[in-house]
Design a protein around this motif. Structure first.
Motif, PDB file in Angstrom:
ATOM      1  N   ASN A   1      20.745   0.329  -1.229  1.00 47.79           N
ATOM      2  CA  ASN A   1      19.564   0.132  -2.057  1.00 47.79           C
ATOM      3  C   ASN A   1      18.554   1.195  -1.653  1.00 47.79           C
ATOM      4  O   ASN A   1      18.197   1.306  -0.479  1.00 47.79           O
ATOM      5  CB  ASN A   1      18.957  -1.269  -1.822  1.00 47.79           C
ATOM      6  CG  ASN A   1      19.905  -2.355  -2.258  1.00 47.79           C
ATOM      7  OD1 ASN A   1      20.450  -2.324  -3.350  1.00 47.79           O
ATOM      8  ND2 ASN A   1      20.112  -3.333  -1.389  1.00 47.79           N
ATOM      9  N   LEU A   2      18.119   2.001  -2.624  1.00 46.38           N
ATOM     10  CA  LEU A   2      17.131   3.044  -2.366  1.00 46.38           C
ATOM     11  C   LEU A   2      15.754   2.474  -2.671  1.00 46.38           C
ATOM     12  O   LEU A   2      15.516   1.956  -3.760  1.00 46.38           O
ATOM     13  CB  LEU A   2      17.409   4.269  -3.237  1.00 46.38           C
ATOM     14  CG  LEU A   2      18.805   4.873  -3.076  1.00 46.38           C
ATOM     15  CD1 LEU A   2      18.969   6.071  -4.000  1.00 46.38           C
ATOM     16  CD2 LEU A   2      19.054   5.272  -1.634  1.00 46.38           C
ATOM     17  N   ILE A   3      14.851   2.563  -1.712  1.00 47.24           N
ATOM     18  CA  ILE A   3      13.521   1.978  -1.832  1.00 47.24           C
ATOM     19  C   ILE A   3      12.502   3.110  -1.838  1.00 47.24           C
ATOM     20  O   ILE A   3      12.249   3.748  -0.807  1.00 47.24           O
ATOM     21  CB  ILE A   3      13.243   1.013  -0.655  1.00 47.24           C
ATOM     22  CG1 ILE A   3      14.349  -0.039  -0.568  1.00 47.24           C
ATOM     23  CG2 ILE A   3      11.866   0.383  -0.789  1.00 47.24           C
ATOM     24  CD1 ILE A   3      14.391  -0.774   0.759  1.00 47.24           C
ATOM     25  N   ASP A   4      11.925   3.392  -3.007  1.00 44.32           N
ATOM     26  CA  ASP A   4      10.894   4.417  -3.109  1.00 44.32           C
ATOM     27  C   ASP A   4       9.565   3.821  -2.678  1.00 44.32           C
ATOM     28  O   ASP A   4       9.168   2.766  -3.153  1.00 44.32           O
ATOM     29  CB  ASP A   4      10.799   4.947  -4.540  1.00 44.32           C
ATOM     30  CG  ASP A   4      12.046   5.709  -4.956  1.00 44.32           C
ATOM     31  OD1 ASP A   4      12.593   6.434  -4.102  1.00 44.32           O
ATOM     32  OD2 ASP A   4      12.468   5.569  -6.114  1.00 44.32           O
ATOM     33  N   GLN A   5       8.892   4.504  -1.766  1.00 49.15           N
ATOM     34  CA  GLN A   5       7.630   4.002  -1.235  1.00 49.15           C
ATOM     35  C   GLN A   5       6.468   4.697  -1.947  1.00 49.15           C
ATOM     36  O   GLN A   5       6.390   5.915  -1.955  1.00 49.15           O
ATOM     37  CB  GLN A   5       7.558   4.233   0.268  1.00 49.15           C
ATOM     38  CG  GLN A   5       8.696   3.577   1.001  1.00 49.15           C
ATOM     39  CD  GLN A   5       8.335   3.181   2.407  1.00 49.15           C
ATOM     40  OE1 GLN A   5       8.558   2.053   2.750  1.00 49.15           O
ATOM     41  NE2 GLN A   5       7.778   4.057   3.193  1.00 49.15           N
ATOM     42  N   VAL A   6       5.578   3.907  -2.493  1.00 50.53           N
ATOM     43  CA  VAL A   6       4.383   4.424  -3.156  1.00 50.53           C
ATOM     44  C   VAL A   6       3.177   3.791  -2.471  1.00 50.53           C
ATOM     45  O   VAL A   6       2.989   2.575  -2.527  1.00 50.53           O
ATOM     46  CB  VAL A   6       4.381   4.087  -4.663  1.00 50.53           C
ATOM     47  CG1 VAL A   6       3.142   4.637  -5.329  1.00 50.53           C
ATOM     48  CG2 VAL A   6       5.643   4.611  -5.333  1.00 50.53           C
ATOM     49  N   ALA A   7       2.391   4.618  -1.811  1.00 52.18           N
ATOM     50  CA  ALA A   7       1.225   4.111  -1.085  1.00 52.18           C
ATOM     51  C   ALA A   7       0.023   4.033  -2.019  1.00 52.18           C
ATOM     52  O   ALA A   7      -0.202   4.927  -2.844  1.00 52.18           O
ATOM     53  CB  ALA A   7       0.913   5.022   0.088  1.00 52.18           C
ATOM     54  N   HIS A   8      -0.739   2.962  -1.898  1.00 52.03           N
ATOM     55  CA  HIS A   8      -1.983   2.773  -2.642  1.00 52.03           C
ATOM     56  C   HIS A   8      -3.098   2.639  -1.619  1.00 52.03           C
ATOM     57  O   HIS A   8      -3.146   1.645  -0.879  1.00 52.03           O
ATOM     58  CB  HIS A   8      -1.919   1.519  -3.514  1.00 52.03           C
ATOM     59  CG  HIS A   8      -0.836   1.553  -4.526  1.00 52.03           C
ATOM     60  ND1 HIS A   8      -0.957   2.208  -5.722  1.00 52.03           N
ATOM     61  CD2 HIS A   8       0.404   1.039  -4.517  1.00 52.03           C
ATOM     62  CE1 HIS A   8       0.162   2.084  -6.408  1.00 52.03           C
ATOM     63  NE2 HIS A   8       1.011   1.369  -5.684  1.00 52.03           N
ATOM     64  N   ALA A   9      -3.985   3.632  -1.570  1.00 51.55           N
ATOM     65  CA  ALA A   9      -5.095   3.590  -0.621  1.00 51.55           C
ATOM     66  C   ALA A   9      -6.167   2.653  -1.162  1.00 51.55           C
ATOM     67  O   ALA A   9      -6.641   2.823  -2.292  1.00 51.55           O
ATOM     68  CB  ALA A   9      -5.661   4.990  -0.415  1.00 51.55           C
ATOM     69  N   VAL A  10      -6.517   1.656  -0.365  1.00 54.76           N
ATOM     70  CA  VAL A  10      -7.505   0.667  -0.793  1.00 54.76           C
ATOM     71  C   VAL A  10      -8.454   0.353   0.362  1.00 54.76           C
ATOM     72  O   VAL A  10      -8.159   0.599   1.522  1.00 54.76           O
ATOM     73  CB  VAL A  10      -6.842  -0.655  -1.259  1.00 54.76           C
ATOM     74  CG1 VAL A  10      -5.981  -0.422  -2.482  1.00 54.76           C
ATOM     75  CG2 VAL A  10      -6.056  -1.307  -0.150  1.00 54.76           C
ATOM     76  N   LYS A  11      -9.601  -0.198   0.006  1.00 57.90           N
ATOM     77  CA  LYS A  11     -10.542  -0.753   0.980  1.00 57.90           C
ATOM     78  C   LYS A  11     -10.631  -2.241   0.704  1.00 57.90           C
ATOM     79  O   LYS A  11     -10.844  -2.651  -0.435  1.00 57.90           O
ATOM     80  CB  LYS A  11     -11.916  -0.096   0.833  1.00 57.90           C
ATOM     81  CG  LYS A  11     -12.915  -0.549   1.873  1.00 57.90           C
ATOM     82  CD  LYS A  11     -14.212   0.229   1.742  1.00 57.90           C
ATOM     83  CE  LYS A  11     -15.172  -0.137   2.838  1.00 57.90           C
ATOM     84  NZ  LYS A  11     -16.428   0.654   2.739  1.00 57.90           N
ATOM     85  N   LEU A  12     -10.442  -3.069   1.744  1.00 57.75           N
ATOM     86  CA  LEU A  12     -10.430  -4.515   1.584  1.00 57.75           C
ATOM     87  C   LEU A  12     -11.707  -5.145   2.116  1.00 57.75           C
ATOM     88  O   LEU A  12     -12.316  -4.641   3.061  1.00 57.75           O
ATOM     89  CB  LEU A  12      -9.237  -5.122   2.333  1.00 57.75           C
ATOM     90  CG  LEU A  12      -7.843  -4.671   1.934  1.00 57.75           C
ATOM     91  CD1 LEU A  12      -6.809  -5.369   2.806  1.00 57.75           C
ATOM     92  CD2 LEU A  12      -7.571  -4.928   0.475  1.00 57.75           C
ATOM     93  N   ASP A  13     -12.080  -6.257   1.518  1.00 57.72           N
ATOM     94  CA  ASP A  13     -13.163  -7.073   2.049  1.00 57.72           C
ATOM     95  C   ASP A  13     -12.635  -7.744   3.314  1.00 57.72           C
ATOM     96  O   ASP A  13     -11.583  -8.394   3.280  1.00 57.72           O
ATOM     97  CB  ASP A  13     -13.585  -8.123   1.022  1.00 57.72           C
ATOM     98  CG  ASP A  13     -14.686  -9.009   1.532  1.00 57.72           C
ATOM     99  OD1 ASP A  13     -14.371  -9.941   2.312  1.00 57.72           O
ATOM    100  OD2 ASP A  13     -15.844  -8.789   1.153  1.00 57.72           O
ATOM    101  N   PRO A  14     -13.313  -7.590   4.465  1.00 55.78           N
ATOM    102  CA  PRO A  14     -12.771  -8.115   5.720  1.00 55.78           C
ATOM    103  C   PRO A  14     -12.686  -9.631   5.783  1.00 55.78           C
ATOM    104  O   PRO A  14     -11.857 -10.177   6.514  1.00 55.78           O
ATOM    105  CB  PRO A  14     -13.725  -7.577   6.786  1.00 55.78           C
ATOM    106  CG  PRO A  14     -14.966  -7.215   6.067  1.00 55.78           C
ATOM    107  CD  PRO A  14     -14.580  -6.889   4.652  1.00 55.78           C
ATOM    108  N   SER A  15     -13.487 -10.338   5.026  1.00 52.90           N
ATOM    109  CA  SER A  15     -13.439 -11.798   5.121  1.00 52.90           C
ATOM    110  C   SER A  15     -12.502 -12.434   4.106  1.00 52.90           C
ATOM    111  O   SER A  15     -11.849 -13.419   4.400  1.00 52.90           O
ATOM    112  CB  SER A  15     -14.849 -12.398   4.979  1.00 52.90           C
ATOM    113  OG  SER A  15     -15.424 -12.001   3.765  1.00 52.90           O
ATOM    114  N   SER A  16     -12.395 -11.836   2.904  1.00 54.86           N
ATOM    115  CA  SER A  16     -11.551 -12.451   1.874  1.00 54.86           C
ATOM    116  C   SER A  16     -10.209 -11.743   1.692  1.00 54.86           C
ATOM    117  O   SER A  16      -9.254 -12.330   1.202  1.00 54.86           O
ATOM    118  CB  SER A  16     -12.288 -12.470   0.529  1.00 54.86           C
ATOM    119  OG  SER A  16     -12.426 -11.143   0.033  1.00 54.86           O
ATOM    120  N   GLY A  17     -10.153 -10.469   2.056  1.00 55.77           N
ATOM    121  CA  GLY A  17      -8.930  -9.696   1.836  1.00 55.77           C
ATOM    122  C   GLY A  17      -8.821  -9.124   0.440  1.00 55.77           C
ATOM    123  O   GLY A  17      -7.831  -8.474   0.107  1.00 55.77           O
TER     124      GLY A  17
END
Length: 87
Positions: free
Chosen positions: A18-34
């Motif tokens: 199984n070939l798994i292509d990795q696609v990164a998504h750069a995000v900023k999360l709220d530290p309390s809620s995620g």
């Protein structure tokens, strides 16, 4: 360019993967809620956000289930090919 694979764990599987292509998504999360507060485009990261430098592809053995970087499967195939040539 394609390369032959061999599973470094079971060492017998050379055909089912199984070939798994990795696609990164750069995000900023709220530290309390995620929750995602901000999504960054590839050229717009803030100064403290390191861009993704991991492998573009991972491979899973279709026989034993091992998941590793693609290079690990390629190197195992090369090793076994060299070993067979040298006896």
């Amino acid at each position: 360019m394609s390369h032959p694979y061999t599973c470094p764990n079971c060492k017998t599987n050379k055909t089912r993967f199984n070939l798994i292509d990795q696609v990164a998504h750069a995000v900023k999360l709220d530290p309390s809620s995620g929750d995602v507060v901000q999504e960054y485009s590839s050229g717009q990261l803030d100064p403290f956000h390191i861009p993704y430098r991991g492998p573009e592809r991972k491979v899973q053995c279709g026989t034993c289930g091992l998941i590793e970087d693609e290079l690990v499967f390629i190197k195992q195939a090369e090793y076994l090919k060299t070993k067979q040539r040298n006896g």
